[in-house]
Design an enzyme around this catalytic site. Structure first.
Site, PDB file in Angstrom:
ATOM      1  N   ASP A 104      57.125  -5.179   5.773  1.00  0.00           N
ATOM      2  CA  ASP A 104      57.495  -3.767   5.929  1.00  0.00           C
ATOM      3  C   ASP A 104      56.636  -3.108   7.011  1.00  0.00           C
ATOM      4  O   ASP A 104      56.648  -1.895   7.172  1.00  0.00           O
ATOM      5  CB  ASP A 104      57.376  -3.019   4.593  1.00  0.00           C
ATOM      6  CG  ASP A 104      55.938  -3.008   4.060  1.00  0.00           C
ATOM      7  OD1 ASP A 104      55.044  -3.626   4.686  1.00  0.00           O
ATOM      8  OD2 ASP A 104      55.709  -2.373   3.013  1.00  0.00           O
ATOM      9  N   GLU A 128      27.715   3.634   2.404  1.00  0.00           N
ATOM     10  CA  GLU A 128      27.965   4.196   3.732  1.00  0.00           C
ATOM     11  C   GLU A 128      26.965   5.331   3.911  1.00  0.00           C
ATOM     12  O   GLU A 128      27.192   6.466   3.498  1.00  0.00           O
ATOM     13  CB  GLU A 128      29.388   4.730   3.862  1.00  0.00           C
ATOM     14  CG  GLU A 128      29.712   5.062   5.307  1.00  0.00           C
ATOM     15  CD  GLU A 128      30.873   6.020   5.499  1.00  0.00           C
ATOM     16  OE1 GLU A 128      31.357   6.135   6.629  1.00  0.00           O
ATOM     17  OE2 GLU A 128      31.283   6.674   4.539  1.00  0.00           O
ATOM     18  N   ASP A 140      31.736   5.035  -0.426  1.00  0.00           N
ATOM     19  CA  ASP A 140      32.161   5.845   0.717  1.00  0.00           C
ATOM     20  C   ASP A 140      31.351   7.145   0.785  1.00  0.00           C
ATOM     21  O   ASP A 140      31.152   7.812  -0.236  1.00  0.00           O
ATOM     22  CB  ASP A 140      33.649   6.179   0.534  1.00  0.00           C
ATOM     23  CG  ASP A 140      34.217   6.930   1.712  1.00  0.00           C
ATOM     24  OD1 ASP A 140      34.264   6.362   2.812  1.00  0.00           O
ATOM     25  OD2 ASP A 140      34.615   8.112   1.550  1.00  0.00           O
ATOM     26  N   ASP A 153      50.786  -8.866   6.558  1.00  0.00           N
ATOM     27  CA  ASP A 153      51.907  -8.191   5.891  1.00  0.00           C
ATOM     28  C   ASP A 153      52.804  -9.241   5.231  1.00  0.00           C
ATOM     29  O   ASP A 153      53.555  -9.936   5.906  1.00  0.00           O
ATOM     30  CB  ASP A 153      52.676  -7.386   6.954  1.00  0.00           C
ATOM     31  CG  ASP A 153      53.879  -6.677   6.377  1.00  0.00           C
ATOM     32  OD1 ASP A 153      53.978  -6.569   5.135  1.00  0.00           O
ATOM     33  OD2 ASP A 153      54.726  -6.229   7.182  1.00  0.00           O
ATOM     34  N   ASN A 196      55.294  -8.777   2.928  1.00  0.00           N
ATOM     35  CA  ASN A 196      56.696  -8.435   2.624  1.00  0.00           C
ATOM     36  C   ASN A 196      57.413  -7.816   3.822  1.00  0.00           C
ATOM     37  O   ASN A 196      58.492  -7.245   3.692  1.00  0.00           O
ATOM     38  CB  ASN A 196      56.778  -7.520   1.401  1.00  0.00           C
ATOM     39  CG  ASN A 196      56.102  -6.178   1.663  1.00  0.00           C
ATOM     40  OD1 ASN A 196      55.373  -6.028   2.650  1.00  0.00           O
ATOM     41  ND2 ASN A 196      56.333  -5.212   0.800  1.00  0.00           N
ATOM     42  N   ASP A 240      49.151  -5.925   3.129  1.00  0.00           N
ATOM     43  CA  ASP A 240      49.138  -5.750   1.679  1.00  0.00           C
ATOM     44  C   ASP A 240      48.248  -6.799   1.008  1.00  0.00           C
ATOM     45  O   ASP A 240      47.720  -7.703   1.670  1.00  0.00           O
ATOM     46  CB  ASP A 240      50.571  -5.807   1.131  1.00  0.00           C
ATOM     47  CG  ASP A 240      51.364  -6.922   1.778  1.00  0.00           C
ATOM     48  OD1 ASP A 240      50.900  -8.070   1.707  1.00  0.00           O
ATOM     49  OD2 ASP A 240      52.422  -6.644   2.400  1.00  0.00           O
TER      50      ASP A 240
HETATM   51  C1  NOJ Z   1      34.262   7.218   5.531  1.00  0.00           C
HETATM   52  C2  NOJ Z   1      35.360   6.256   5.769  1.00  0.00           C
HETATM   53  O1  NOJ Z   1      34.830   5.101   6.366  1.00  0.00           O
HETATM   54  C3  NOJ Z   1      36.370   6.961   6.647  1.00  0.00           C
HETATM   55  O2  NOJ Z   1      37.352   6.090   7.120  1.00  0.00           O
HETATM   56  C4  NOJ Z   1      36.946   8.102   5.845  1.00  0.00           C
HETATM   57  O3  NOJ Z   1      37.832   8.837   6.665  1.00  0.00           O
HETATM   58  C5  NOJ Z   1      35.864   9.035   5.327  1.00  0.00           C
HETATM   59  N1  NOJ Z   1      34.746   8.326   4.775  1.00  0.00           N
HETATM   60  C6  NOJ Z   1      36.399   9.937   4.257  1.00  0.00           C
HETATM   61  O4  NOJ Z   1      36.624   9.219   3.081  1.00  0.00           O
HETATM   62 CA    CA Z   2      53.631  -4.962   3.449  1.00  0.00          CA
END
Ligand code: NOJ
Ligand code: CA
Length: 601
Positions: free
Chosen positions: A90, A325, A265, A86, A88, A94
């Site tokens: 918060d 994935e 994803d 992190d 900054n 980032d």
């Molecule tokens: C797979 C991702 O690794 C997971 O973290 C996410 O919640 C789902 N796909 C939906 O995008």
């Molecule tokens: Ca931050």
């Protein structure tokens, strides 16, 4: 610098010999592989981010059949940006935080980082609900910060891989806002809208992976929209060519900024049966109280492969990598993801290996053999942001540090590309919420207490033993795990027996040993239920890897004559045992120990 640290550790004398005899012989492994990529015309013409190129980056060898791709020899490292560093203060990690830690990653031996989504997002699914694919969420920084990160990474020969969420957007994305505004809107058909079966009845029985029905009724237009994940993540309609075009454009946008590829994803959920057949119901209920279901009609549909082929054509122009994935349940599915002509994913992540939740040489051997039989280049990982940390999954509660080395010793020396998960290298543990009120991941609230969500594996990186583990000066968004006082980067760098130092040595060995990069995998002593042994054999040399996965000392014997190695002694490269020699005819292994030695023909 990495070399310097390595030499330092050697002087401290942690264990046997360095990888001295294992210098590269092959022209393809002489320099660090990630430095071998040339840039596509598009990236060459790119702004300031491209200027700071190392000389090695400019010298890609001519493309011949036996030249390896950069991603085959690279070690990947997954960063969950909210939790890495992190800058900054918060409480949320980032992009500038990541930039500030690139030296750490370079010295560790990381060649590519995969950063999970940092695009503008309402953060319902902590970034996996994207509301703009071509910008940066202000909590993580700006496009200028990204450019700086990309340039700084490139200076260190680290490639940057982004996470592309293709299946769904956020319900706050302009496309969905327009889509839901009227049945005649421009983007109506970008999502999956259907009438209910009857009053208060969704179109079919499909369930969301995160609990409840996969359909949400929208009173504005009197139809249901489909979402495989949270209701705030409506699924895109990939049967609409405009969706494909828009997403393909997104990949150009980032390639032109110098990214080296994407982790795709949830690719298995892109398509659904247009006739909306009900899925078969299985016995029992899940953590959300829903019936167990076989996702026969909304997962792994064959149409996915055309999309992957299209993405791959673009990626190839940039020498970029596509990681998928891909929740495959069998090897045929996995084979399909590589593509019949190897024209789809280069690195489909195989979770079958991850699902061996015990230290079982028998099971690991089975999975490795199956993966090798798929015909593509294997990918290995032992954890990620959706899975309980490997430290807990494999650990027995007493020998977790030794077991962390055992797992690293195995998956980082197999034939394939490893993807590390941040913090794994220091033995970060799961820190699950103690009460339902603490839970941040919505699925953990719904599934409590059976499913506590994924907060536990996403806690702040442990940089030192100071306040908030050095992650931030403010209270972090998730609590730091209890073991941060002992398991943190600063302390472990000083301890020659730490998990982190072991990772350093292992990755150094991997990068400098042709047999570990290019060698065949040959399983040894295949009936041994406690000790995992194999050769990585390349030309006239091989690395013998021997890992005792049990809590007892074990005796092993090797006769490598059938593999063409008649020597009775190996030259020790790396071991967790003290006083270990390379007498391979008979070796006594300490509990949970790792031995690696080189044999020559
Ligand atoms: C797979 C991702 O690794 C997971 O973290 C996410 O919640 C789902 N796909 C939906 O995008
Ligand atoms: Ca931050």
């Amino acid at each position: 610098m990495r070399k310097l640290i390595f030499v330092l550790f050697l002087l401290v004398g942690i264990c046997a010999c360095p990888a001295a005899g294992a210098q590269s012989e092959s022209p393809t492994t002489q320099s660090k592989p990630s430095a071998m990529q040339s840039k596509s015309p598009a990236t060459q013409s790119k702004s300031s981010t491209m200027k700071a190129k190392s000389s090695a980056t400019q010298s890609k060898p001519a493309a011949t059949a036996d030249v390896r791709h950069w991603w085959q020899n690279a070690v990947f490292y997954e960063i969950y940006p909210r939790s890495f560093a992190d800058s900054n203060n918060d409480g949320i990690g980032d992009l500038n935080g990541i930039t500030s830690k690139l030296d750490y990653l370079h010295e560790l031996g990381v060649d590519a980082i995969w950063i999970t989504p940092f695009f503008p997002s309402p953060q319902v699914d902590f970034g996996y609900d994207v509301s703009d694919y071509e910008n940066i969420d202000p909590i993580y920084g700006s496009l200028a910060d990204f450019n700086q990160l990309q340039a700084a990474a490139q200076q260190r020969d680290i490639r940057v891989v982004l996470d592309l969420v293709l299946n769904h957007t956020s319900d706050q994305h302009q496309w969905f806002i327009d889509s839901r505004s009227s049945r005649n809107s421009k983007h109506r058909d970008w999502y999956i809208w259907r009438d209910g079966k009857g009053p208060n009845q969704p179109p079919n029985d499909w369930l969301s992976l995160f609990g409840g029905p996969a359909w949400t009724f929208d009173p504005k237009t009197n139809q249901y929209y489909y979402h495989f994940f949270y209701p705030q993540q409506p699924d895109l309609n990939w049967r609409n060519p405009a969706v494909k075009d828009a997403m393909f454009d997104v990949t150009h946008f980032w390639y032109d900024r110098g990214v080296a590829g994407f982790r795709l994803d949830a690719v298995d959920t892109l398509f659904e049966d247009p006739k909306l057949h009900d899925n078969p119901i299985l016995p029992g209920k899940n953590a959300f109280g829903d019936a167990n279901m076989e996702d026969q009609y909304n997962r792994n549909l064959p149409e996915i492969h055309e999309v992957l082929k299209g993405l791959r054509k673009i990626a190839d122009k940039y020498d970029a990598v596509l990681i998928g994935e891909t929740w495959t349940t069998n090897i045929d599915q996995l084979k399909n993801y590589y593509g019949a002509n190897k024209d789809e994913l280069e690195l489909p992540m195989d979770f079958m290996f991850t699902m061996v939740d015990k230290l079982s040489p028998t099971e690991f051997r089975k999975q490795i053999a199956a993966l090798n039989s798929a015909g593509g280049w294997p990918v290995y990982l032992i954890g990620n942001h959706d899975i309980e940390r490997s430290y807990n999954r494999y650990g027995d509660g007493k020998h977790n540090d030794a077991i962390a080395k055992v797992m690293a010793g195995m998956y980082l020396t197999l034939r394939g590309t490893p993807i590390m998960y941040y913090g794994e290298e220091i033995g970060m543990q799961n820190n699950d919420p103690k009460t339902k009120a603490e839970v941040k991941d919505p699925k953990g609230k719904l599934g409590w207490p059976q499913d506590k969500g994924r907060d536990g594996e996403r806690t702040p990186m442990q940089w030192n033993d100071k306040v908030n583990a050095g992650f931030s000066k403010t209270r972090p968004w998730l609590p730091v795990a209890d073991n941060y006082r002992t398991h943190n980067v600063a302390s472990e760098l000083k301890d020659p027996n730490s998990i982190l130092v072991f990772y350093h040595r292992l990755l150094e060995l991997r990068h400098t040993t042709p047999a570990l990069l290019e060698g065949d995998y040959v399983a040894l002593n295949e009936t041994d239920p406690n000790v995992m042994s194999y050769l990585r054999s390349y030309k006239d040399k091989a690395v013998l890897v021997v890992i005792n996965m049990s809590a007892e000392p074990q005796q092993v014997r090797f006769d490598l004559a059938p593999q063409g190695f008649s020597a009775s002694e190996a030259k020790t490269l790396l071991t967790t045992m003290s006083g270990m020699t390379g007498q391979i005819r008979e070796m006594t292994l300490e509990p949970f120990s790792v031995y690696m030695g080189e044999v020559s023909r």
